[in-house]
Design an enzyme around this catalytic site. Structure first.
Site, PDB file in Angstrom:
ATOM      1  N   ASN A 281      38.704  32.762  38.026  1.00 24.00           N
ATOM      2  CA  ASN A 281      39.768  31.768  37.855  1.00 24.00           C
ATOM      3  C   ASN A 281      39.274  30.593  37.000  1.00 24.00           C
ATOM      4  O   ASN A 281      39.428  29.434  37.369  1.00 24.00           O
ATOM      5  CB  ASN A 281      40.278  31.278  39.216  1.00 24.00           C
ATOM      6  CG  ASN A 281      41.599  30.537  39.107  1.00 24.00           C
ATOM      7  OD1 ASN A 281      42.231  30.514  38.055  1.00 24.00           O
ATOM      8  ND2 ASN A 281      42.013  29.914  40.200  1.00 24.00           N
TER       9      ASN A 281
ATOM     10  N   GLU B 141      39.663  36.717  34.243  1.00 25.77           N
ATOM     11  CA  GLU B 141      40.314  35.408  34.125  1.00 25.77           C
ATOM     12  C   GLU B 141      39.282  34.323  33.783  1.00 25.77           C
ATOM     13  O   GLU B 141      39.195  33.297  34.443  1.00 25.77           O
ATOM     14  CB  GLU B 141      41.094  35.064  35.397  1.00 25.77           C
ATOM     15  CG  GLU B 141      42.219  34.090  35.136  1.00 25.77           C
ATOM     16  CD  GLU B 141      43.150  33.882  36.319  1.00 25.77           C
ATOM     17  OE1 GLU B 141      44.088  33.078  36.168  1.00 25.77           O
ATOM     18  OE2 GLU B 141      42.962  34.521  37.378  1.00 25.77           O
TER      19      GLU B 141
ATOM     20  N   ASP C 296      40.457  42.836  38.561  1.00 23.69           N
ATOM     21  CA  ASP C 296      41.615  42.367  39.318  1.00 23.69           C
ATOM     22  C   ASP C 296      42.820  43.178  38.864  1.00 23.69           C
ATOM     23  O   ASP C 296      43.317  42.990  37.762  1.00 23.69           O
ATOM     24  CB  ASP C 296      41.798  40.872  39.050  1.00 23.69           C
ATOM     25  CG  ASP C 296      43.044  40.294  39.695  1.00 23.69           C
ATOM     26  OD1 ASP C 296      43.741  41.027  40.430  1.00 23.69           O
ATOM     27  OD2 ASP C 296      43.320  39.101  39.462  1.00 23.69           O
TER      28      ASP C 296
ATOM     29  N   HIS D 281      39.579  34.103  44.370  1.00 24.53           N
ATOM     30  CA  HIS D 281      39.135  35.476  44.608  1.00 24.53           C
ATOM     31  C   HIS D 281      37.675  35.451  45.059  1.00 24.53           C
ATOM     32  O   HIS D 281      36.944  34.503  44.768  1.00 24.53           O
ATOM     33  CB  HIS D 281      39.197  36.312  43.325  1.00 24.53           C
ATOM     34  CG  HIS D 281      40.563  36.547  42.794  1.00 24.53           C
ATOM     35  ND1 HIS D 281      41.162  37.791  42.797  1.00 24.53           N
ATOM     36  CD2 HIS D 281      41.455  35.712  42.201  1.00 24.53           C
ATOM     37  CE1 HIS D 281      42.356  37.706  42.232  1.00 24.53           C
ATOM     38  NE2 HIS D 281      42.561  36.460  41.862  1.00 24.53           N
TER      39      HIS D 281
END
Length: 258
Positions: A9, A35, A151, A249
């Site tokens: 993230n 990400e 993911d 995550h």
């Protein structure tokens, strides 16, 4: 071989939370990041050349054209024979896939699209999913081992999220997404965590930042390591690492005798 995959993230945000030190301590053979939200030119030397023990890492990056969005990366101690993008600009422009060829297998680091509220990007996501399935089918059909990690933004079965009934219309648990996972596993490809832990509940990889979801373990299992069926016998472990923070995550980890 020990491979970790983690949706961070935002790698620059993760760096502020101790990512570089964590990588030095863990020192996996391969690390796949999802990400990342950054280009290499925006990153510190510590992120690009981490001072890990043993062999140094080579890093490879797929970046979105849109700044601060999406992106995947591979940190690897073994030099791949080739690293390429997905080959479809619809997805490569969002930095969603890196494919690394090693002598014994193909590594696919992927960040699947989010279907978004009311399924606004569901068609885009399913197109991505179908192209990924075609790639995996092609590799398996040639007798080539593959490891697809990342993911997926899909919780496959009710056991894979804490509140399935309340989320039947939520992105990541839409009927079409679950049906694609059925098709993927029905083709013979294997979700290694569920293969080794078939009915264990309460194992999740993502938690909302809202309402203390992580502390309450109200989460979703949407990060996977999947392999071709011929490689399953070589999988020694496939685990989830919820104790590792720094993102919404947590990492997922696999060890393969390959």
């Amino acid at each position: 071989m020990r491979v970790i995959s983690w949706n961070v993230n935002g790698i620059r945000s993760a760096e502020k939370k101790g990512f570089a030190g964590w990588l030095v301590r863990e020192s996996p053979d391969i690390l796949c990041l999802n990400e990342t939200k950054a280009e290499p030119a925006q990153l510190s030397d510590e992120l690009l050349n981490p001072p890990v023990r043993g062999a140094p890492y080579r890093t490879f990056w797929a970046c979105a054209k849109k700044k601060g969005y999406s992106g995947v990366a591979i940190y690897t101690k073994e030099e791949p024979q080739e690293v390429r993008f997905f080959g479809n600009s619809d997805f490569d422009d969002e930095g969603r896939v890196l494919v690394a060829e090693y002598p014994a297998f193909t590594l696919i680091a992927a960040y699947f699209p989010n279907s978004q509220d009311e399924g606004r990007r569901l068609d885009y996501k399913l197109a991505f999913c179908d192209e990924m399935l075609a790639l995996c089918d092609t590799l398996a059909g040639k007798g080539r081992h593959f490891l697809l990690c990342g993911d997926y933004n899909i919780a496959h079965r009710p056991i894979d999220l804490a509140r399935p009934k309340q989320n039947e219309k939520s992105p990541g648990y839409l009927p079409e997404e679950r049906a694609w996972m059925d098709k993927f596993t029905g083709a013979g490809h294997v979700d290694t965590f569920r293969h080794l832990h078939p009915e264990e509940e309460g194992h999740y990889t993502w938690w909302s930042y809202r309402s203390g979801a992580r502390e309450k373990n109200v989460g979703w299992r949407i990060d996977y390591h999947c392999v071709d069926k011929e490689l399953v016998s070589k999988v020694k472990s496939s685990i989830i690492r919820p104790e590792i923070e720094g993102s919404d995550h947590c990492p997922v980890e696999i060890e393969i005798d390959i």
